[in-house]
Scaffold this active site. Structure first.
Site, PDB file in Angstrom:
ATOM      1  CB  CYS A  84      -0.469   0.163   5.295  1.00 35.04           C
ATOM      2  SG  CYS A  84       0.619  -0.584   4.479  1.00 35.04           S
ATOM      3  CD  GLU A  92      -1.748  -2.221   2.244  1.00 35.35           C
ATOM      4  OE1 GLU A  92      -2.214  -3.539   2.341  1.00 35.35           O
ATOM      5  OE2 GLU A  92      -0.742  -2.567   2.367  1.00 35.35           O
TER       6      GLU A  92
END
Length: 184
Positions: free
Chosen positions: A104, A73
């Protein structure tokens, strides 16, 4: 727990079929990491919400780069920022093969993404193969986010496919004799 109004908003803007199609494509892309010396089941892509254009995609390179921040991510956010030449990713949706970890999800909040769609559950699915460092959920982090509007979450899209991705990656990793880092 994801707010019901958020789910309704998501369904109106982007259909479940579209989310599922993008997650299937992401799983296929992430499977490509199995042919590298450092296979990973964690993949992420970012699409423009209005047009569906794929802006960035990446898979986890933590082991390859010996960098604990190189989650899929975070890497896809970095690539999208560079591609678009701006820090804000408003008007974009992040897809992930797994529920984002606290780092993330915080990056998603900082990037001002419109939404996050994920497949596997961190604690119920991924933890068995890749033990996690925290149990904090994306919902908990969004509750504390100061930016408005807050990102929407769509959990468990193509969950079975993503669960299988983790299982297959573990088989590949074991066949290659690769160990996870200590405590993992």
């Amino acid at each position: 727990m994801t707010n019901n109004w958020v789910r309704g908003y998501v369904d109106h803007v982007t259909s479940h079929d579209t989310h599922a199609s993008r997650l299937r494509a992401l799983v296929e892309f992430t499977t490509g990491s199995f042919d590298t010396p450092f296979p990973s089941p964690f993949g992420s892509s970012i699409h423009e919400a209005a047009t569906g254009r794929l802006v960035a995609r990446a898979y986890d390179t933590v082991m390859r780069d010996c960098d604990v921040t190189n989650h899929a991510e975070v890497s896809s956010i970095r690539l999208a920022n560079r591609e678009l030449g701006r820090l804000s990713l408003r008007g974009h949706i992040l897809y992930s093969t797994c529920e984002p970890c606290p780092m993330c999800m915080s990056a998603c909040i900082w990037a001002e993404l419109d939404g996050v769609v994920f497949g596997a559950s961190t604690m119920d699915d991924a933890d068995a193969y890749w033990p996690q460092a925290s149990t904090a959920t994306p919902d908990e982090l969004l509750l504390r986010a100061r930016f408005e509007p807050k990102a929407f979450l769509v959990p468990h899209v193509e969950r079975g496919l993503c669960q299988d991705l983790f299982r297959r990656c573990d088989e590949v990793r074991r066949a290659k004799g690769l160990d996870l880092p200590p405590r993992r």
